[in-house]
Design a protein around this motif. Structure first.
Motif, PDB file in Angstrom:
ATOM      1  N   SER A 140      -8.012 -39.502 -20.095  1.00 28.56           N
ATOM      2  CA  SER A 140      -6.723 -39.291 -19.457  1.00 28.56           C
ATOM      3  C   SER A 140      -6.656 -39.988 -18.099  1.00 28.56           C
ATOM      4  O   SER A 140      -5.627 -40.579 -17.742  1.00 28.56           O
ATOM      5  CB  SER A 140      -6.462 -37.791 -19.291  1.00 28.56           C
ATOM      6  OG  SER A 140      -5.152 -37.552 -18.832  1.00 28.56           O
ATOM      7  N   CYS A 141      -7.747 -39.922 -17.346  1.00 29.95           N
ATOM      8  CA  CYS A 141      -7.796 -40.626 -16.061  1.00 29.95           C
ATOM      9  C   CYS A 141      -7.675 -42.127 -16.272  1.00 29.95           C
ATOM     10  O   CYS A 141      -6.956 -42.820 -15.531  1.00 29.95           O
ATOM     11  CB  CYS A 141      -9.101 -40.318 -15.329  1.00 29.95           C
ATOM     12  SG  CYS A 141      -9.216 -38.638 -14.685  1.00 29.95           S
ATOM     13  N   LEU A 146      -4.653 -47.241 -15.849  1.00 31.38           N
ATOM     14  CA  LEU A 146      -4.029 -48.403 -16.495  1.00 31.38           C
ATOM     15  C   LEU A 146      -2.547 -48.476 -16.151  1.00 31.38           C
ATOM     16  O   LEU A 146      -2.010 -49.560 -15.893  1.00 31.38           O
ATOM     17  CB  LEU A 146      -4.177 -48.312 -18.018  1.00 31.38           C
ATOM     18  CG  LEU A 146      -5.472 -48.772 -18.668  1.00 31.38           C
ATOM     19  CD1 LEU A 146      -5.318 -48.711 -20.182  1.00 31.38           C
ATOM     20  CD2 LEU A 146      -5.868 -50.175 -18.236  1.00 31.38           C
ATOM     21  N   ARG A 147      -1.910 -47.338 -16.127  1.00 33.16           N
ATOM     22  CA  ARG A 147      -0.472 -47.292 -15.861  1.00 33.16           C
ATOM     23  C   ARG A 147      -0.158 -47.544 -14.388  1.00 33.16           C
ATOM     24  O   ARG A 147       0.799 -48.262 -14.069  1.00 33.16           O
ATOM     25  CB  ARG A 147       0.071 -45.929 -16.291  1.00 33.16           C
ATOM     26  CG  ARG A 147       1.544 -45.739 -15.994  1.00 33.16           C
ATOM     27  CD  ARG A 147       1.972 -44.332 -16.387  1.00 33.16           C
ATOM     28  NE  ARG A 147       3.329 -44.044 -15.947  1.00 33.16           N
ATOM     29  CZ  ARG A 147       3.906 -42.853 -16.058  1.00 33.16           C
ATOM     30  NH1 ARG A 147       3.249 -41.846 -16.626  1.00 33.16           N
ATOM     31  NH2 ARG A 147       5.138 -42.656 -15.623  1.00 33.16           N
ATOM     32  N   ALA A 148      -0.963 -46.978 -13.475  1.00 35.32           N
ATOM     33  CA  ALA A 148      -0.599 -46.963 -12.060  1.00 35.32           C
ATOM     34  C   ALA A 148      -1.157 -48.124 -11.250  1.00 35.32           C
ATOM     35  O   ALA A 148      -0.547 -48.529 -10.262  1.00 35.32           O
ATOM     36  CB  ALA A 148      -1.046 -45.644 -11.437  1.00 35.32           C
ATOM     37  N   ILE A 149      -2.319 -48.630 -11.634  1.00 33.56           N
ATOM     38  CA  ILE A 149      -2.927 -49.721 -10.883  1.00 33.56           C
ATOM     39  C   ILE A 149      -3.321 -50.840 -11.857  1.00 33.56           C
ATOM     40  O   ILE A 149      -3.181 -50.693 -13.069  1.00 33.56           O
ATOM     41  CB  ILE A 149      -4.162 -49.248 -10.078  1.00 33.56           C
ATOM     42  CG1 ILE A 149      -5.256 -48.717 -11.014  1.00 33.56           C
ATOM     43  CG2 ILE A 149      -3.762 -48.201  -9.053  1.00 33.56           C
ATOM     44  CD1 ILE A 149      -6.541 -48.326 -10.296  1.00 33.56           C
ATOM     45  N   ARG A 150      -3.845 -51.912 -11.315  1.00 35.75           N
ATOM     46  CA  ARG A 150      -4.158 -53.056 -12.165  1.00 35.75           C
ATOM     47  C   ARG A 150      -5.616 -52.990 -12.631  1.00 35.75           C
ATOM     48  O   ARG A 150      -6.418 -53.881 -12.380  1.00 35.75           O
ATOM     49  CB  ARG A 150      -3.875 -54.358 -11.422  1.00 35.75           C
ATOM     50  CG  ARG A 150      -3.668 -55.537 -12.343  1.00 35.75           C
ATOM     51  CD  ARG A 150      -2.873 -56.637 -11.706  1.00 35.75           C
ATOM     52  NE  ARG A 150      -2.692 -57.738 -12.632  1.00 35.75           N
ATOM     53  CZ  ARG A 150      -1.932 -58.805 -12.395  1.00 35.75           C
ATOM     54  NH1 ARG A 150      -1.270 -58.892 -11.247  1.00 35.75           N
ATOM     55  NH2 ARG A 150      -1.810 -59.758 -13.294  1.00 35.75           N
ATOM     56  N   MET A 151      -5.948 -51.918 -13.328  1.00 34.18           N
ATOM     57  CA  MET A 151      -7.300 -51.764 -13.856  1.00 34.18           C
ATOM     58  C   MET A 151      -7.480 -52.674 -15.065  1.00 34.18           C
ATOM     59  O   MET A 151      -6.607 -52.750 -15.937  1.00 34.18           O
ATOM     60  CB  MET A 151      -7.570 -50.316 -14.242  1.00 34.18           C
ATOM     61  CG  MET A 151      -8.952 -50.094 -14.848  1.00 34.18           C
ATOM     62  SD  MET A 151      -9.394 -48.342 -14.958  1.00 34.18           S
ATOM     63  CE  MET A 151      -9.868 -48.015 -13.266  1.00 34.18           C
ATOM     64  N   ILE A 219       9.611 -21.930 -21.176  1.00 33.94           N
ATOM     65  CA  ILE A 219       8.384 -22.662 -21.466  1.00 33.94           C
ATOM     66  C   ILE A 219       8.708 -24.142 -21.592  1.00 33.94           C
ATOM     67  O   ILE A 219       9.539 -24.533 -22.427  1.00 33.94           O
ATOM     68  CB  ILE A 219       7.714 -22.144 -22.759  1.00 33.94           C
ATOM     69  CG1 ILE A 219       7.590 -20.613 -22.711  1.00 33.94           C
ATOM     70  CG2 ILE A 219       6.362 -22.802 -22.942  1.00 33.94           C
ATOM     71  CD1 ILE A 219       6.824 -20.078 -21.523  1.00 33.94           C
ATOM     72  N   LEU A 220       8.071 -24.953 -20.794  1.00 31.25           N
ATOM     73  CA  LEU A 220       8.296 -26.393 -20.813  1.00 31.25           C
ATOM     74  C   LEU A 220       7.215 -27.078 -21.651  1.00 31.25           C
ATOM     75  O   LEU A 220       6.082 -26.587 -21.732  1.00 31.25           O
ATOM     76  CB  LEU A 220       8.269 -26.956 -19.392  1.00 31.25           C
ATOM     77  CG  LEU A 220       9.284 -26.366 -18.407  1.00 31.25           C
ATOM     78  CD1 LEU A 220       9.126 -27.028 -17.039  1.00 31.25           C
ATOM     79  CD2 LEU A 220      10.699 -26.537 -18.917  1.00 31.25           C
ATOM     80  N   PRO A 221       7.527 -28.197 -22.253  1.00 33.63           N
ATOM     81  CA  PRO A 221       6.489 -28.943 -22.983  1.00 33.63           C
ATOM     82  C   PRO A 221       5.463 -29.495 -22.006  1.00 33.63           C
ATOM     83  O   PRO A 221       5.747 -29.648 -20.805  1.00 33.63           O
ATOM     84  CB  PRO A 221       7.275 -30.072 -23.660  1.00 33.63           C
ATOM     85  CG  PRO A 221       8.496 -30.237 -22.807  1.00 33.63           C
ATOM     86  CD  PRO A 221       8.838 -28.860 -22.307  1.00 33.63           C
ATOM     87  N   PRO A 222       4.252 -29.780 -22.480  1.00 34.00           N
ATOM     88  CA  PRO A 222       3.228 -30.335 -21.594  1.00 34.00           C
ATOM     89  C   PRO A 222       3.725 -31.601 -20.900  1.00 34.00           C
ATOM     90  O   PRO A 222       4.410 -32.434 -21.513  1.00 34.00           O
ATOM     91  CB  PRO A 222       2.064 -30.638 -22.534  1.00 34.00           C
ATOM     92  CG  PRO A 222       2.272 -29.733 -23.705  1.00 34.00           C
ATOM     93  CD  PRO A 222       3.762 -29.609 -23.862  1.00 34.00           C
ATOM     94  N   ALA A 223       3.376 -31.729 -19.628  1.00 31.00           N
ATOM     95  CA  ALA A 223       3.767 -32.921 -18.869  1.00 31.00           C
ATOM     96  C   ALA A 223       2.690 -33.990 -18.997  1.00 31.00           C
ATOM     97  O   ALA A 223       1.521 -33.697 -19.247  1.00 31.00           O
ATOM     98  CB  ALA A 223       3.969 -32.558 -17.400  1.00 31.00           C
ATOM     99  N   ASN A 224       3.089 -35.247 -18.825  1.00 27.01           N
ATOM    100  CA  ASN A 224       2.145 -36.371 -18.839  1.00 27.01           C
ATOM    101  C   ASN A 224       1.278 -36.377 -20.095  1.00 27.01           C
ATOM    102  O   ASN A 224       0.043 -36.401 -20.021  1.00 27.01           O
ATOM    103  CB  ASN A 224       1.249 -36.340 -17.589  1.00 27.01           C
ATOM    104  CG  ASN A 224       2.040 -36.558 -16.313  1.00 27.01           C
ATOM    105  OD1 ASN A 224       3.097 -37.164 -16.333  1.00 27.01           O
ATOM    106  ND2 ASN A 224       1.520 -36.052 -15.212  1.00 27.01           N
ATOM    107  N   VAL A 225       1.915 -36.348 -21.239  1.00 24.61           N
ATOM    108  CA  VAL A 225       1.175 -36.316 -22.500  1.00 24.61           C
ATOM    109  C   VAL A 225       0.444 -37.638 -22.718  1.00 24.61           C
ATOM    110  O   VAL A 225       0.776 -38.670 -22.132  1.00 24.61           O
ATOM    111  CB  VAL A 225       2.125 -36.047 -23.682  1.00 24.61           C
ATOM    112  CG1 VAL A 225       2.733 -34.668 -23.560  1.00 24.61           C
ATOM    113  CG2 VAL A 225       3.222 -37.104 -23.755  1.00 24.61           C
ATOM    114  N   SER A 226      -0.570 -37.592 -23.576  1.00 23.43           N
ATOM    115  CA  SER A 226      -1.400 -38.763 -23.832  1.00 23.43           C
ATOM    116  C   SER A 226      -0.574 -39.902 -24.423  1.00 23.43           C
ATOM    117  O   SER A 226       0.343 -39.683 -25.218  1.00 23.43           O
ATOM    118  CB  SER A 226      -2.526 -38.400 -24.798  1.00 23.43           C
ATOM    119  OG  SER A 226      -3.353 -37.398 -24.253  1.00 23.43           O
ATOM    120  N   MET A 227      -0.942 -41.114 -24.021  1.00 20.99           N
ATOM    121  CA  MET A 227      -0.275 -42.299 -24.552  1.00 20.99           C
ATOM    122  C   MET A 227      -1.079 -42.850 -25.719  1.00 20.99           C
ATOM    123  O   MET A 227      -2.310 -42.741 -25.737  1.00 20.99           O
ATOM    124  CB  MET A 227      -0.149 -43.357 -23.455  1.00 20.99           C
ATOM    125  CG  MET A 227       0.758 -42.943 -22.303  1.00 20.99           C
ATOM    126  SD  MET A 227       0.957 -44.240 -21.035  1.00 20.99           S
ATOM    127  CE  MET A 227      -0.631 -44.144 -20.202  1.00 20.99           C
TER     128      MET A 227
END
Length: 264
Positions: A140-141, A146-151, A219-227
């Motif tokens: 998950s990290c 990958l999404r936030a920085i240029r890894m 009840i909200l659905p899980p946030a930031n689900v796996s891509m």
């Protein structure tokens, strides 16, 4: 007064907790009060800065920002206070050269010391951490990086390089040693996520909230689900390309938009 500090870890259901708190504010405010990152931006930014620099002046700045938060607390209000932001433990490992959360114990100690100085009576402090199994957390990290920085690393390379960062229990034990005699509790996301109100349930447990405080919550659905792997591959490809940073950001946003609309 009772204060619960929910300071991580990243990618362990923290966003889901915060969204549940905010969404159900009207129902919860009879029982608890809370601050998330927007209510303590200065403290969160100072914690992140200290996690990188480890300079005493940055730790002092963090304590000052926490003191400013506590100055706004109404001590006559009997409701427990929740401070919830994973950034209170600093940057996520993998950012700014960090390989662990080893700044967290000193940051939590600064919160404890500041609370003792801020209130006339010694507060009832609880430090709460959510955790996750090592491989799921690393994956998950990695996706977040990958999404936030240029890894540009593959997941296998990332897992090999950052394996030790996934020992979240070791950090919790160090926090426990550092902030004693205050209570430090934790719960794995795999168990908390299966509860009727999700990861928020374990925080309510830590505060010994009665059943009536948990009823009738939306009840909200899980946030930031796996891509999916296809999207991660697309982001990795963009990160490794010769495109400019702004073009890479646009490419990743477009790939995610396509995934969200179900066209990937």
């Amino acid at each position: 007064m009772k204060i619960l500090v929910h300071s991580g870890f990243h990618k362990t259901g923290t966003t889901s907790v915060q969204k549940m708190l905010v969404h159900n504010r009207a129902r919860l405010e009879r029982h608890i009060r809370f601050l998330t990152k927007p209510g303590m931006i200065g403290a969160c930014e100072a914690a992140r800065a200290y996690s990188v620099s480890r300079h005493p002046a940055d730790l002092t700045e963090f304590a000052s920002e926490i003191a400013a938060v506590f100055e706004e607390v109404d001590t006559s209000d009997p409701r427990p206070l929740i401070l919830s932001s994973e950034d209170l433990s600093g940057h996520m490992p993998g950012r700014r050269g960090l390989t662990s959360y080893d700044a967290a114990p000193l940051l939590m100690k600064a919160i404890a010391n500041t609370a003792e100085a801020a209130f006339a009576e010694r507060p009832d402090l609880i430090f709460y951490y959510s955790t996750r199994t090592s491989d799921d957390w690393l994956r998950s990290c990695y996706a977040q990086h990958l999404r936030a920085i240029r890894m540009t690393m593959t997941f296998g390379e990332y897992r090999s390089q950052y394996a030790e960062s996934a020992d979240l229990d070791a950090i919790i034990n160090r926090v426990r040693d550092t902030v004693g005699p205050y209570k430090v509790v934790s719960a794995p996301l795999e168990e908390a996520g299966a509860r009727p109100i999700g990861p928020l349930a374990t925080i309510m447990d830590a505060l010994e909230m009665p059943g009536r405080a948990r009823r009738h919550l939306d009840i909200l659905p899980p946030a930031n689900v796996s891509m999916p792997e296809e999207l991660l591959d697309a982001m990795l490809l963009a990160n490794r390309s010769d495109l400019s940073d702004s073009e890479v950001s646009k490419a990743k946003s477009e790939a995610r938009r396509i995934w969200l609309t179900g066209d990937l």
